[in-house]
Design a protein around this motif. Structure first.
Motif, PDB file in Angstrom:
ATOM      1  N   ARG A 290       0.884  -1.176   0.000  1.00  0.00           N
ATOM      2  CA  ARG A 290       0.000   0.000   0.000  1.00  0.00           C
ATOM      3  C   ARG A 290       0.913   1.214   0.000  1.00  0.00           C
ATOM      4  O   ARG A 290       1.884   1.275   0.770  1.00  0.00           O
ATOM      5  CB  ARG A 290      -0.846  -0.039   1.281  1.00  0.00           C
ATOM      6  N   GLU A 291       0.626   2.144  -0.868  1.00  0.00           N
ATOM      7  CA  GLU A 291       1.433   3.371  -0.904  1.00  0.00           C
ATOM      8  C   GLU A 291       1.017   4.290   0.216  1.00  0.00           C
ATOM      9  O   GLU A 291      -0.162   4.547   0.423  1.00  0.00           O
ATOM     10  CB  GLU A 291       1.256   4.074  -2.257  1.00  0.00           C
ATOM     11  N   VAL A 292       2.009   4.770   0.945  1.00  0.00           N
ATOM     12  CA  VAL A 292       1.758   5.735   2.030  1.00  0.00           C
ATOM     13  C   VAL A 292       2.662   6.931   1.758  1.00  0.00           C
ATOM     14  O   VAL A 292       3.824   6.955   2.168  1.00  0.00           O
ATOM     15  CB  VAL A 292       2.062   5.113   3.413  1.00  0.00           C
ATOM     16  N   ARG A 295       6.292   6.627   0.851  1.00  0.00           N
ATOM     17  CA  ARG A 295       6.750   5.332   1.364  1.00  0.00           C
ATOM     18  C   ARG A 295       5.822   4.198   0.934  1.00  0.00           C
ATOM     19  O   ARG A 295       4.741   4.407   0.402  1.00  0.00           O
ATOM     20  CB  ARG A 295       6.865   5.411   2.888  1.00  0.00           C
ATOM     21  N   LEU A 296       6.317   2.996   1.194  1.00  0.00           N
ATOM     22  CA  LEU A 296       5.568   1.805   0.808  1.00  0.00           C
ATOM     23  C   LEU A 296       5.351   0.948   2.058  1.00  0.00           C
ATOM     24  O   LEU A 296       6.304   0.631   2.780  1.00  0.00           O
ATOM     25  CB  LEU A 296       6.374   1.015  -0.237  1.00  0.00           C
ATOM     26  N   GLU A 297       4.087   0.638   2.298  1.00  0.00           N
ATOM     27  CA  GLU A 297       3.774  -0.267   3.403  1.00  0.00           C
ATOM     28  C   GLU A 297       3.726  -1.680   2.833  1.00  0.00           C
ATOM     29  O   GLU A 297       2.993  -1.943   1.882  1.00  0.00           O
ATOM     30  CB  GLU A 297       2.424   0.113   4.005  1.00  0.00           C
ATOM     31  N   VAL A 298       4.525  -2.582   3.398  1.00  0.00           N
ATOM     32  CA  VAL A 298       4.573  -3.961   2.894  1.00  0.00           C
ATOM     33  C   VAL A 298       4.170  -4.917   4.019  1.00  0.00           C
ATOM     34  O   VAL A 298       4.808  -4.948   5.074  1.00  0.00           O
ATOM     35  CB  VAL A 298       5.986  -4.327   2.384  1.00  0.00           C
ATOM     36  N   PHE A 317      11.649  -8.309   5.067  1.00  0.00           N
ATOM     37  CA  PHE A 317      10.197  -8.379   5.230  1.00  0.00           C
ATOM     38  C   PHE A 317       9.894  -9.597   6.102  1.00  0.00           C
ATOM     39  O   PHE A 317       9.729 -10.726   5.589  1.00  0.00           O
ATOM     40  CB  PHE A 317       9.520  -8.484   3.862  1.00  0.00           C
ATOM     41  N   PRO A 318       9.840  -9.393   7.421  1.00  0.00           N
ATOM     42  CA  PRO A 318       9.688 -10.538   8.324  1.00  0.00           C
ATOM     43  C   PRO A 318       8.325 -11.218   8.152  1.00  0.00           C
ATOM     44  O   PRO A 318       7.331 -10.551   7.859  1.00  0.00           O
ATOM     45  CB  PRO A 318       9.805  -9.913   9.718  1.00  0.00           C
ATOM     46  N   ALA A 319       8.323 -12.525   8.340  1.00  0.00           N
ATOM     47  CA  ALA A 319       7.095 -13.317   8.258  1.00  0.00           C
ATOM     48  C   ALA A 319       6.026 -12.731   9.165  1.00  0.00           C
ATOM     49  O   ALA A 319       6.283 -12.437  10.336  1.00  0.00           O
ATOM     50  CB  ALA A 319       7.398 -14.757   8.668  1.00  0.00           C
ATOM     51  N   GLY A 320       4.838 -12.538   8.613  1.00  0.00           N
ATOM     52  CA  GLY A 320       3.696 -12.112   9.419  1.00  0.00           C
ATOM     53  C   GLY A 320       3.750 -10.681   9.923  1.00  0.00           C
ATOM     54  O   GLY A 320       2.978 -10.312  10.812  1.00  0.00           O
ATOM     55  N   LYS A 321       4.645  -9.843   9.365  1.00  0.00           N
ATOM     56  CA  LYS A 321       4.762  -8.471   9.876  1.00  0.00           C
ATOM     57  C   LYS A 321       4.599  -7.455   8.744  1.00  0.00           C
ATOM     58  O   LYS A 321       4.745  -7.771   7.563  1.00  0.00           O
ATOM     59  CB  LYS A 321       6.116  -8.272  10.543  1.00  0.00           C
ATOM     60  N   THR A 322       4.321  -6.227   9.158  1.00  0.00           N
ATOM     61  CA  THR A 322       4.207  -5.120   8.219  1.00  0.00           C
ATOM     62  C   THR A 322       5.373  -4.172   8.428  1.00  0.00           C
ATOM     63  O   THR A 322       5.725  -3.866   9.571  1.00  0.00           O
ATOM     64  CB  THR A 322       2.880  -4.366   8.449  1.00  0.00           C
ATOM     65  N   LEU A 324       7.228  -0.415   6.920  1.00  0.00           N
ATOM     66  CA  LEU A 324       7.059   0.790   6.122  1.00  0.00           C
ATOM     67  C   LEU A 324       8.445   1.172   5.629  1.00  0.00           C
ATOM     68  O   LEU A 324       9.357   1.414   6.426  1.00  0.00           O
ATOM     69  CB  LEU A 324       6.476   1.880   7.035  1.00  0.00           C
ATOM     70  N   ILE A 325       8.622   1.198   4.310  1.00  0.00           N
ATOM     71  CA  ILE A 325       9.964   1.452   3.769  1.00  0.00           C
ATOM     72  C   ILE A 325       9.915   2.595   2.765  1.00  0.00           C
ATOM     73  O   ILE A 325       8.853   2.931   2.244  1.00  0.00           O
ATOM     74  CB  ILE A 325      10.545   0.194   3.063  1.00  0.00           C
ATOM     75  N   LYS A 326      11.082   3.156   2.527  1.00  0.00           N
ATOM     76  CA  LYS A 326      11.203   4.116   1.440  1.00  0.00           C
ATOM     77  C   LYS A 326      11.022   3.318   0.141  1.00  0.00           C
ATOM     78  O   LYS A 326      11.702   2.313  -0.068  1.00  0.00           O
ATOM     79  CB  LYS A 326      12.601   4.737   1.501  1.00  0.00           C
TER      80      LYS A 326
END
Ligand code: ZN
Ligand code: ZN
Length: 349
Positions: A290-292, A295-298, A317-322, A324-326
Motif C-alpha cells: 500500500r502506498e503511504v 513510502r511503501l507499506e509492505v 520483510f519478516p514473516a507475518g509483519k508489516t 514501512l519502507i522508502k
C-alpha cells in the motif's frame, strides 16, 4: 472441587475431549499436544493453493526409528498437507523384528491419515550405489513388486504402476552432485520426474539449475529417520524442510496433477529454489503493498521471511509483519530465492 472442574470446563471449551469425571478423578486431556495443529501460512497464486509436502520419510519398517502412524501425526501437527512413506526396499535392518511386506508401513500410515483427513502417498525407495543412487517411487500400487535385482527393472515396474519418480539426494554420499549418463537416459525416457535440491540437512547448489536444464521438479524433503523434533533442533520460527506444490485442490488427484506439471518449489530453512515464475508469484502473493505518501507499506502475510537487497540497501520483510519502507526503485535481488546456482530472483514492487 466442583468449582475447579467448572473452571476447566469454561476455560477449555474448544477441547472436544475435555470432560468432567467426578470428584475422584479429574481429566486434563487438553494437555495432549497431539490435538493441536500448527498452521504454516504460505499463500497460493493463479487459483492454486500451496500444499506443503514431504515426499521422503522412513519408518521402523526400513531403517527409521518411528512407527508409521506417528509419522502422520508429526506431519499433521506441524502443518503439512501430505507426506509420502518411502521405506527402503533393499535396506531393512529391523526385518527380523518387524516382520512384514513392503506395503505394510504405508497401510498403517494411510489408516492414520484417513482418521485425520491427511494425505498419505504410497511410495518406496529404490536403493542402489552410485551412479544410479537412490530413487523414490511415489503413487505406486504394490511396493513388493519393486523388490527385484535390477534397479532399472524396478523403475520400469514402478512406472507400469503409474509411479512418479524422484532422484534422491544427488550429492550423497560422496559429496558430489554428479549427473551421470544413466540419469540423462532416465530423464529422456520420462522416468525421473523430480529431484531433491535439498535432503535432510544438505543442499546441492549445483542441482539448482536442473529444473531449467532438464525440466525435472525441484524438491526439499526431510528423509527423516528419527523422531522429527529430535533430528531437527527446533527454534522459534523454524519450519521443517518441505516441497511446496501449487495445486488446484487439496486432494491426491490435484497433488499428482501439480507434480506432473512440475509446479513445485523446494523450501529449506527459509530459502526457496525453483522456477523463476513460481518464485516471483509466491513472493508477490506473500507481500501485500500500500502506498503511504513517498513510502511503501509492505505486509508479509506468509510465514517466509524475505530478504532483498539493492546495492548496499537491505530490505527485510519478516514473516507475518508489516514494514514501512522508502519505496525502492527498480528491481531488488531476493537473497533467499534462487532459480539456479547463485541466480537470485529479481523482484520489482
Ligand atoms: Zn536414500
Ligand atoms: Zn531415504
Amino acid at each position: 472441587m466442583r468449582k475447579i472442574a467448572l473452571f476447566f470446563l469454561l476455560a477449555m471449551p474448544f477441547t472436544a475431549n475435555a470432560q468432567l469425571s467426578n470428584d475422584d478423578v479429574h481429566k486434563y486431556d487438553h494437555f495432549n499436544q497431539s490435538q493441536y495443529r500448527n498452521e504454516i501460512r504460505i499463500p497460493g497464486f493463479d487459483g492454486y493453493q500451496t500444499l506443503k509436502c514431504d515426499f521422503h520419510i522412513h519408518t521402523v519398517f526400513s531403517d527409521g526409528s518411528v512407527w508409521p502412524s506417528v509419522r502422520v501425526q508429526e506431519a499433521w501437527k506441524e502443518g503439512l498437507d501430505a507426506i509420502a512413506i518411502t521405506d527402503h526396499i533393499e535396506y531393512r535392518p529391523h526385518k527380523d523384528i518387524v516382520v512384514s511386506d513392503h506395503n505394510e508401513s504405508y497401510n498403517i500410515a494411510k489408516k492414520e491419515g484417513d482418521k485425520l483427513g491427511f494425505m498419505v502417498i504410497k511410495g518406496a525407495e529404490i536403493t542402489r550405489s552410485k551412479p544410479l543412487g537412490h530413487l523414490n517411487a511415489l503413487f505406486i500400487s504394490d511396493a513388493n513388486a519393486l523388490d527385484v535385482d535390477d534397479p532399472l527393472q524396478a523403475i520400469d515396474i514402478a512406472e507400469a504402476q503409474g509411479a512418479y519418480i524422484i532422484w534422491n539426494h544427488p550429492g550423497w554420499p560422496d559429496n558430489k552432485s554428479t549427473f551421470y549418463p544413466v540419469h540423462g537416459d532416465l530423464i529422456k525416457a520420462g522416468k525421473i520426474d523430480a529431484y531433491e535440491a535439498y535432503n535432510y540437512m544438505e543442499s546441492y547448489p549445483l542441482t539448482f539449475d536442473w529444473y531449467a536444464e532438464y525440466g525435472i521438479a525441484p524438491m526439499a524433503n526431510t528423509d527423516i529417520h528419527g523422531p522429527i523434533d529430535i533430528d531437527y533442533a527446533y527454534g522459534e520460527g523454524w519450519i521443517r524442510p518441505m516441497t511446496l506444490v501449487f495445486a488446484t485442490d487439496r486432494t491426491e488427484a490435484a497433488l499428482r496433477e501439480a507434480l506432473d506439471a512440475k509446479r513445485t518449489l523446494a523450501f529449506f530453512h527459509g530459502t526457496l529454489v525453483g522456477d523463476k515464475e513460481y518464485l516471483s508469484k509466491l513472493v508477490g502473493a506473500s507481500l501485500e503493498t500500500r502506498e503511504v505518501g513517498e513510502r511503501l507499506e509492505v505486509t508479509n502475510i506468509s510465514d517466509i521471511t524475505y530478504k532483498m537487497t539493492k546495492g548496499d540497501d537491505l530490505y527485510i520483510f519478516p514473516a507475518g509483519k508489516t514494514v514501512l519502507i522508502k519505496a525502492p526503485k527498480g528491481t531488488l535481488d531476493v537473497e533467499n530465492c534462487f532459480w539456479g546456482n547463485g541466480k537470485k530472483l529479481q523482484y520489482r514492487f
